[in-house]
Motif scaffolding. Structure first.
Motif, PDB file in Angstrom:
ATOM      1  N   ILE A  21     -21.110 -38.418  30.990  1.00  0.00           N
ATOM      2  CA  ILE A  21     -20.924 -37.548  29.839  1.00  0.00           C
ATOM      3  C   ILE A  21     -20.705 -38.450  28.621  1.00  0.00           C
ATOM      4  O   ILE A  21     -19.718 -39.186  28.550  1.00  0.00           O
ATOM      5  CB  ILE A  21     -19.746 -36.584  30.028  1.00  0.00           C
ATOM      6  CG1 ILE A  21     -20.022 -35.658  31.223  1.00  0.00           C
ATOM      7  CG2 ILE A  21     -19.513 -35.763  28.756  1.00  0.00           C
ATOM      8  CD1 ILE A  21     -18.938 -34.634  31.478  1.00  0.00           C
ATOM      9  N   THR A  22     -21.649 -38.401  27.684  1.00  0.00           N
ATOM     10  CA  THR A  22     -21.632 -39.278  26.512  1.00  0.00           C
ATOM     11  C   THR A  22     -21.361 -38.467  25.255  1.00  0.00           C
ATOM     12  O   THR A  22     -22.092 -37.510  24.966  1.00  0.00           O
ATOM     13  CB  THR A  22     -22.969 -40.026  26.364  1.00  0.00           C
ATOM     14  OG1 THR A  22     -23.216 -40.794  27.542  1.00  0.00           O
ATOM     15  CG2 THR A  22     -22.937 -40.953  25.151  1.00  0.00           C
ATOM     16  N   ALA A  23     -20.325 -38.853  24.523  1.00  0.00           N
ATOM     17  CA  ALA A  23     -19.971 -38.187  23.264  1.00  0.00           C
ATOM     18  C   ALA A  23     -20.383 -39.084  22.100  1.00  0.00           C
ATOM     19  O   ALA A  23     -20.082 -40.279  22.091  1.00  0.00           O
ATOM     20  CB  ALA A  23     -18.478 -37.901  23.208  1.00  0.00           C
ATOM     21  N   THR A  24     -21.073 -38.482  21.119  1.00  0.00           N
ATOM     22  CA  THR A  24     -21.506 -39.211  19.926  1.00  0.00           C
ATOM     23  C   THR A  24     -20.758 -38.658  18.722  1.00  0.00           C
ATOM     24  O   THR A  24     -20.737 -37.438  18.508  1.00  0.00           O
ATOM     25  CB  THR A  24     -23.021 -39.055  19.708  1.00  0.00           C
ATOM     26  OG1 THR A  24     -23.720 -39.515  20.865  1.00  0.00           O
ATOM     27  CG2 THR A  24     -23.473 -39.858  18.492  1.00  0.00           C
ATOM     28  N   ASN A  25     -20.142 -39.563  17.917  1.00  0.00           N
ATOM     29  CA  ASN A  25     -19.385 -39.098  16.760  1.00  0.00           C
ATOM     30  C   ASN A  25     -20.243 -39.110  15.500  1.00  0.00           C
ATOM     31  O   ASN A  25     -21.427 -39.467  15.538  1.00  0.00           O
ATOM     32  CB  ASN A  25     -18.107 -39.938  16.570  1.00  0.00           C
ATOM     33  CG  ASN A  25     -18.407 -41.407  16.303  1.00  0.00           C
ATOM     34  OD1 ASN A  25     -19.411 -41.760  15.686  1.00  0.00           O
ATOM     35  ND2 ASN A  25     -17.520 -42.285  16.779  1.00  0.00           N
ATOM     36  N   ARG A  26     -19.658 -38.730  14.364  1.00  0.00           N
ATOM     37  CA  ARG A  26     -20.395 -38.592  13.109  1.00  0.00           C
ATOM     38  C   ARG A  26     -20.950 -39.915  12.598  1.00  0.00           C
ATOM     39  O   ARG A  26     -21.923 -39.937  11.844  1.00  0.00           O
ATOM     40  CB  ARG A  26     -19.497 -37.967  12.036  1.00  0.00           C
ATOM     41  CG  ARG A  26     -19.141 -36.516  12.302  1.00  0.00           C
ATOM     42  CD  ARG A  26     -18.319 -35.925  11.169  1.00  0.00           C
ATOM     43  NE  ARG A  26     -17.998 -34.538  11.428  1.00  0.00           N
ATOM     44  CZ  ARG A  26     -18.796 -33.519  11.166  1.00  0.00           C
ATOM     45  NH1 ARG A  26     -19.978 -33.742  10.619  1.00  0.00           N
ATOM     46  NH2 ARG A  26     -18.439 -32.281  11.440  1.00  0.00           N
ATOM     47  N   MET A  27     -20.337 -41.029  12.991  1.00  0.00           N
ATOM     48  CA  MET A  27     -20.798 -42.343  12.551  1.00  0.00           C
ATOM     49  C   MET A  27     -21.859 -42.917  13.487  1.00  0.00           C
ATOM     50  O   MET A  27     -22.342 -44.016  13.277  1.00  0.00           O
ATOM     51  CB  MET A  27     -19.607 -43.298  12.467  1.00  0.00           C
ATOM     52  CG  MET A  27     -18.502 -42.853  11.529  1.00  0.00           C
ATOM     53  SD  MET A  27     -19.084 -42.632   9.822  1.00  0.00           S
ATOM     54  CE  MET A  27     -19.485 -44.317   9.396  1.00  0.00           C
ATOM     55  N   GLY A  28     -22.214 -42.174  14.528  1.00  0.00           N
ATOM     56  CA  GLY A  28     -23.208 -42.645  15.481  1.00  0.00           C
ATOM     57  C   GLY A  28     -22.635 -43.392  16.661  1.00  0.00           C
ATOM     58  O   GLY A  28     -23.381 -43.841  17.536  1.00  0.00           O
ATOM     59  N   GLY A  29     -21.318 -43.568  16.699  1.00  0.00           N
ATOM     60  CA  GLY A  29     -20.685 -44.250  17.819  1.00  0.00           C
ATOM     61  C   GLY A  29     -20.732 -43.406  19.079  1.00  0.00           C
ATOM     62  O   GLY A  29     -20.584 -42.186  19.023  1.00  0.00           O
ATOM     63  N   LYS A  30     -20.942 -44.061  20.217  1.00  0.00           N
ATOM     64  CA  LYS A  30     -21.061 -43.355  21.482  1.00  0.00           C
ATOM     65  C   LYS A  30     -19.998 -43.838  22.462  1.00  0.00           C
ATOM     66  O   LYS A  30     -19.670 -45.022  22.506  1.00  0.00           O
ATOM     67  CB  LYS A  30     -22.447 -43.576  22.104  1.00  0.00           C
ATOM     68  CG  LYS A  30     -23.602 -43.050  21.264  1.00  0.00           C
ATOM     69  CD  LYS A  30     -24.935 -43.340  21.926  1.00  0.00           C
ATOM     70  CE  LYS A  30     -26.102 -42.867  21.085  1.00  0.00           C
ATOM     71  NZ  LYS A  30     -26.174 -41.396  21.027  1.00  0.00           N
ATOM     72  N   LYS A  31     -19.487 -42.912  23.275  1.00  0.00           N
ATOM     73  CA  LYS A  31     -18.577 -43.244  24.354  1.00  0.00           C
ATOM     74  C   LYS A  31     -19.002 -42.490  25.592  1.00  0.00           C
ATOM     75  O   LYS A  31     -19.147 -41.267  25.579  1.00  0.00           O
ATOM     76  CB  LYS A  31     -17.130 -42.886  24.004  1.00  0.00           C
ATOM     77  CG  LYS A  31     -16.144 -43.260  25.109  1.00  0.00           C
ATOM     78  CD  LYS A  31     -14.718 -42.921  24.746  1.00  0.00           C
ATOM     79  CE  LYS A  31     -13.767 -43.319  25.869  1.00  0.00           C
ATOM     80  NZ  LYS A  31     -12.359 -42.981  25.540  1.00  0.00           N
ATOM     81  N   THR A  32     -19.226 -43.247  26.681  1.00  0.00           N
ATOM     82  CA  THR A  32     -19.698 -42.653  27.928  1.00  0.00           C
ATOM     83  C   THR A  32     -18.614 -42.711  28.989  1.00  0.00           C
ATOM     84  O   THR A  32     -17.979 -43.744  29.188  1.00  0.00           O
ATOM     85  CB  THR A  32     -20.956 -43.382  28.437  1.00  0.00           C
ATOM     86  OG1 THR A  32     -21.997 -43.276  27.459  1.00  0.00           O
ATOM     87  CG2 THR A  32     -21.441 -42.769  29.747  1.00  0.00           C
ATOM     88  N   ASN A  33     -18.388 -41.584  29.655  1.00  0.00           N
ATOM     89  CA  ASN A  33     -17.450 -41.497  30.764  1.00  0.00           C
ATOM     90  C   ASN A  33     -18.201 -41.109  32.034  1.00  0.00           C
ATOM     91  O   ASN A  33     -19.148 -40.315  31.984  1.00  0.00           O
ATOM     92  CB  ASN A  33     -16.373 -40.434  30.502  1.00  0.00           C
ATOM     93  CG  ASN A  33     -15.427 -40.835  29.388  1.00  0.00           C
ATOM     94  OD1 ASN A  33     -14.506 -41.600  29.580  1.00  0.00           O
ATOM     95  ND2 ASN A  33     -15.665 -40.288  28.198  1.00  0.00           N
ATOM     96  N   VAL A  34     -17.781 -41.684  33.164  1.00  0.00           N
ATOM     97  CA  VAL A  34     -18.258 -41.230  34.465  1.00  0.00           C
ATOM     98  C   VAL A  34     -17.246 -40.214  34.965  1.00  0.00           C
ATOM     99  O   VAL A  34     -16.085 -40.544  35.192  1.00  0.00           O
ATOM    100  CB  VAL A  34     -18.403 -42.393  35.457  1.00  0.00           C
ATOM    101  CG1 VAL A  34     -18.853 -41.866  36.821  1.00  0.00           C
ATOM    102  CG2 VAL A  34     -19.399 -43.420  34.934  1.00  0.00           C
ATOM    103  N   VAL A  35     -17.675 -38.963  35.117  1.00  0.00           N
ATOM    104  CA  VAL A  35     -16.763 -37.865  35.428  1.00  0.00           C
ATOM    105  C   VAL A  35     -17.010 -37.401  36.863  1.00  0.00           C
ATOM    106  O   VAL A  35     -18.129 -37.031  37.231  1.00  0.00           O
ATOM    107  CB  VAL A  35     -16.942 -36.703  34.447  1.00  0.00           C
ATOM    108  CG1 VAL A  35     -15.912 -35.613  34.711  1.00  0.00           C
ATOM    109  CG2 VAL A  35     -16.824 -37.201  33.007  1.00  0.00           C
ATOM    110  N   MET A  36     -15.962 -37.426  37.688  1.00  0.00           N
ATOM    111  CA  MET A  36     -16.046 -37.018  39.080  1.00  0.00           C
ATOM    112  C   MET A  36     -16.155 -35.489  39.182  1.00  0.00           C
ATOM    113  O   MET A  36     -15.808 -34.770  38.241  1.00  0.00           O
ATOM    114  CB  MET A  36     -14.816 -37.501  39.838  1.00  0.00           C
ATOM    115  CG  MET A  36     -14.605 -39.007  39.801  1.00  0.00           C
ATOM    116  SD  MET A  36     -15.859 -39.891  40.729  1.00  0.00           S
ATOM    117  CE  MET A  36     -15.441 -39.386  42.398  1.00  0.00           C
ATOM    118  N   PRO A  37     -16.633 -34.965  40.319  1.00  0.00           N
ATOM    119  CA  PRO A  37     -16.637 -33.510  40.522  1.00  0.00           C
ATOM    120  C   PRO A  37     -15.243 -32.918  40.349  1.00  0.00           C
ATOM    121  O   PRO A  37     -14.251 -33.486  40.811  1.00  0.00           O
ATOM    122  CB  PRO A  37     -17.143 -33.354  41.956  1.00  0.00           C
ATOM    123  CG  PRO A  37     -18.011 -34.562  42.170  1.00  0.00           C
ATOM    124  CD  PRO A  37     -17.317 -35.667  41.418  1.00  0.00           C
TER     125      PRO A  37
END
Length: 201
Positions: free
Chosen positions: A130-146
């Motif tokens: 699950i990757t979240a992108t902010n207003r400045m274009g920065g991205k953060k990706t998390n590996v999310v378990m069931p």
């Protein structure tokens, strides 16, 4: 003779010009899709779009959303607004909100949507990126378990989901996302992207 041609051309231009940037909706996918919508007058609409089919939108619309039917599939619905700007629905069950239709607040202006932190919950039977992108274009990706949830920061404008491992053949994908604009999205496709509504600040 020449004058009559000029007059005919001018009349044709007058009648055609208003439609040059008319709103429309196009199914860019390879399967039929069903969409619902709500007009500014409160009328609910429903239609099925065939692949590569474009239909005009002849009235002011508040929103259009994809109606999930059958097995999950890739969604590519393109929307052209009255001013010629493009928008997209690219997620299973996703919604596009028209920013050009003002709410009736008595001031003639549409109130901004206040952003607050959201969250995403993985109800799939596999791990998900699950990757979240902010207003400045920065991205953060998390590996999310069931059955695990993560927070979505309030400055997030876009969230993308995809399986951590695509080699399994029995994947059941379901990710619930509450975006910072409080809109809820249910993801059931292998890869999907959801965004905040255009009026959110």
């Amino acid at each position: 003779m020449r004058l009559s041609r000029v007059i005919c051309f001018n009349l044709l231009f007058i009648f055609v010009t208003p439609y040059l940037f008319a709103a429309s909706i196009t199914n860019e996918g390879d399967r039929p899709v069903k969409v619902n919508g709500k007009s500014a007058s409160g009328i609910m609409m429903s239609l099925t779009l065939l692949p590569e089919k474009t239909l005009p939108i002849r009235q002011k619309v508040l929103w259009i959303e994809h109606v999930p039917e059958g097995p999950p599939q890739e969604i590519r619905i393109k929307i052209i607004t009255d001013d010629g700007n493009p928008g997209y629905i690219s997620s299973w069950g996703g919604r596009y909100v028209f920013s050009s239709v003002p709410a009736n607040t008595g001031t003639g202006q549409k109130p901004a949507v206040k952003l607050r932190p959201g969250y995403a919950t993985n109800y799939s039977n596999v791990q998900m990126y699950i990757t979240a992108t902010n207003r400045m274009g920065g991205k953060k990706t998390n590996v999310v378990m069931p059955n695990q949830s993560i927070n979505i920061p309030e400055n997030t404008v876009e969230v993308t989901t995809e399986p951590f491992n695509t080699s399994f053949g029995d994947q059941l994908i379901q990710v619930e996302i509450i975006m910072p604009d409080a809109k809820r999205h249910t993801i059931r496709s292998t890869r999907a992207t959801v965004r905040i509504s255009p009026e959110a600040v």
